[in-house]
Design a protein around this motif. Structure first.
Motif, short mmCIF file in Angstrom:
data_model
loop_
_atom_site.label_atom_id
_atom_site.label_comp_id
_atom_site.label_asym_id
_atom_site.label_seq_id
_atom_site.Cartn_x
_atom_site.Cartn_y
_atom_site.Cartn_z
N UNK A 1 31.26 35.28 35.30
CA UNK A 1 31.03 34.92 36.70
C UNK A 1 29.54 34.80 36.96
N UNK A 2 29.13 33.73 37.61
CA UNK A 2 27.73 33.49 37.90
C UNK A 2 27.35 34.13 39.22
N UNK A 3 26.03 34.12 39.50
CA UNK A 3 25.54 34.72 40.73
C UNK A 3 26.13 34.05 41.97
N UNK A 4 26.44 32.74 41.86
CA UNK A 4 26.90 31.99 43.03
C UNK A 4 28.40 32.10 43.26
N UNK A 5 29.14 32.62 42.29
CA UNK A 5 30.58 32.73 42.45
C UNK A 5 30.93 33.90 43.37
N UNK A 6 32.02 33.74 44.09
CA UNK A 6 32.47 34.76 45.03
C UNK A 6 33.11 35.92 44.28
N UNK A 7 32.69 37.13 44.60
CA UNK A 7 33.38 38.32 44.12
C UNK A 7 34.51 38.60 45.10
N UNK A 8 35.67 38.88 44.58
CA UNK A 8 36.85 39.03 45.42
C UNK A 8 37.53 40.36 45.19
N UNK A 9 37.96 41.00 46.27
CA UNK A 9 38.69 42.26 46.19
C UNK A 9 40.01 42.15 46.93
N UNK A 10 41.06 42.67 46.32
CA UNK A 10 42.35 42.83 46.99
C UNK A 10 42.48 44.30 47.37
N UNK A 11 42.81 44.55 48.64
CA UNK A 11 43.02 45.93 49.10
C UNK A 11 44.42 46.01 49.67
N UNK A 12 45.31 46.73 49.00
CA UNK A 12 46.68 46.83 49.51
C UNK A 12 46.73 47.80 50.69
N UNK A 13 47.65 47.51 51.60
CA UNK A 13 47.82 48.38 52.77
C UNK A 13 46.56 48.52 53.59
N UNK A 14 45.89 47.38 53.87
CA UNK A 14 44.57 47.47 54.50
C UNK A 14 44.52 46.96 55.93
N UNK A 15 45.66 47.02 56.62
CA UNK A 15 45.66 46.61 58.02
C UNK A 15 45.22 47.73 58.96
N UNK B 1 39.96 32.12 46.89
CA UNK B 1 38.62 32.59 46.54
C UNK B 1 38.24 32.36 45.07
N UNK B 2 39.19 31.90 44.25
CA UNK B 2 38.85 31.51 42.88
C UNK B 2 39.14 32.53 41.81
N UNK B 3 39.41 33.77 42.16
CA UNK B 3 39.68 34.80 41.15
C UNK B 3 39.67 36.16 41.79
N UNK B 4 39.92 37.18 40.98
CA UNK B 4 39.95 38.56 41.48
C UNK B 4 39.06 39.43 40.60
N UNK C 1 49.48 46.36 36.30
CA UNK C 1 49.92 45.36 35.32
C UNK C 1 49.36 43.99 35.65
N UNK C 2 49.44 43.60 36.92
CA UNK C 2 48.92 42.28 37.31
C UNK C 2 47.41 42.23 37.11
N UNK C 3 46.75 43.32 37.51
CA UNK C 3 45.31 43.38 37.36
C UNK C 3 44.86 43.34 35.91
N UNK C 4 45.61 44.01 35.04
CA UNK C 4 45.26 44.03 33.62
C UNK C 4 45.28 42.64 33.02
N UNK C 5 46.11 41.78 33.57
CA UNK C 5 46.24 40.42 33.05
C UNK C 5 45.40 39.39 33.79
N UNK C 6 44.96 39.71 35.03
CA UNK C 6 44.35 38.67 35.84
C UNK C 6 42.97 38.99 36.42
N UNK C 7 42.57 40.25 36.43
CA UNK C 7 41.22 40.57 36.92
C UNK C 7 40.19 40.05 35.92
N UNK C 8 39.11 39.50 36.45
CA UNK C 8 38.08 38.93 35.58
C UNK C 8 37.34 40.03 34.81
N UNK C 9 36.87 39.74 33.60
CA UNK C 9 36.13 40.73 32.82
C UNK C 9 35.00 41.34 33.64
#
Length: 246
Positions: free
Chosen positions: A1-15, A82-85, A124-132
């Motif tokens: 991920x480069x400096x210009x790419x968006x860092x993305x976070x998923x927060x469950x139960x965050x209402x 957002x392009x990734x997690x 499990x989902x994160x292990x397969x899809x979160x960026x290095x």
């Protein structure tokens, strides 16, 4: 991920509650945030509105993490928008207190489905899809270790989360993805305060050396540290953010 790419976070139960505080804090830290909710659409929209009003980026996504496809839907939405997690915060959970002898099958199965099954599917989902270089941060509880009456099933689900945290941290080392858990003590949220007398709240607050309840922002600060660059060497740990209760 480069400096210009968006860092993305998923927060469950965050209402609301601690999850909402985490979403707002990570947005201030520069993350685009997926605000997950199961049924509180208006509350989730309000959190998104707060983040956007402060100049951040966020979106609300409805998903039931107890279902088999809930986590997949969250990751799909994050990647599409957002392009990734980069960070997953497994915050969502429920607590139904009763002595083990009085706990119904329904109460047992519901807590296992959300508190353990939801976190498992997130890991499990994160292990397969979160960026290095990313982070997985799950929630336990300081009741694990205190073993108070009426918390049997709830504490059991969280103890299992701790076990999976330690193991997944070792499994994801080659991807430079850290895996940790936060174990809060009593925090002043709607969920905690509901049904408790002032006397009981004061008694619980007095159990820790700081003689106060935690605040959602206290917990969000710990998550911010783990999700940020200063937390990169912390891995496979359970941080008991509880004011010193032992």
């Amino acid at each position: 991920m480069t400096e210009t790419e968006t860092r993305t976070a998923i927060v469950t139960g965050s209402s609301k509650g601690i999850g909402a505080a985490i979403a707002r804090r990570l947005a201030r830290d520069g993350f685009a945030v997926v605000v997950n909710y199961a049924s509180g659409a208006e509350a989730a929209a309000a959190v998104v509105g707060e983040i956007e009003a402060a100049g951040g980026r966020a979106m609300a996504v409805q998903a039931d993490i107890a279902s088999s496809d809930g986590m997949k839907a969250l990751f799909d939405a994050a990647e599409e928008t957002f392009g990734g997690v980069d960070v997953l915060v497994n915050n969502a959970g429920i607590m139904q207190l009763s002595p083990i002898a009085d706990t119904s099958d329904e109460a047992f199965e519901r807590q296992v489905a959300i508190n353990l099954g939801g976190v498992f599917r997130g890991m499990r989902e994160g292990a397969n899809r979160i960026r290095p270089g990313g982070r997985i941060i799950s929630f336990s509880t300081s009741v694990v270790g205190l073993y108070q009456p009426a918390y049997g099933v709830y504490a059991a689900t969280k103890a299992a989360v701790e076990a999976m945290t330690h193991i997944l941290a070792k499994e994801l080392g080659p991807k430079a993805i850290t895996v940790n858990a936060v174990a809060p003590g009593p925090a002043e949220t709607e969920l905690f305060m509901k049904g408790k007398s002032d006397e009981l709240v004061n008694t619980i607050a007095g159990m820790n050396p700081l003689k106060r309840l935690g605040q959602p922002d206290d917990i969000a600060a710990v998550v911010s540290f783990l999700a940020g660059p200063d937390g990169g060497w912390v891995n496979g740990q359970v941080i008991r953010a509880n004011g010193g209760v032992v």
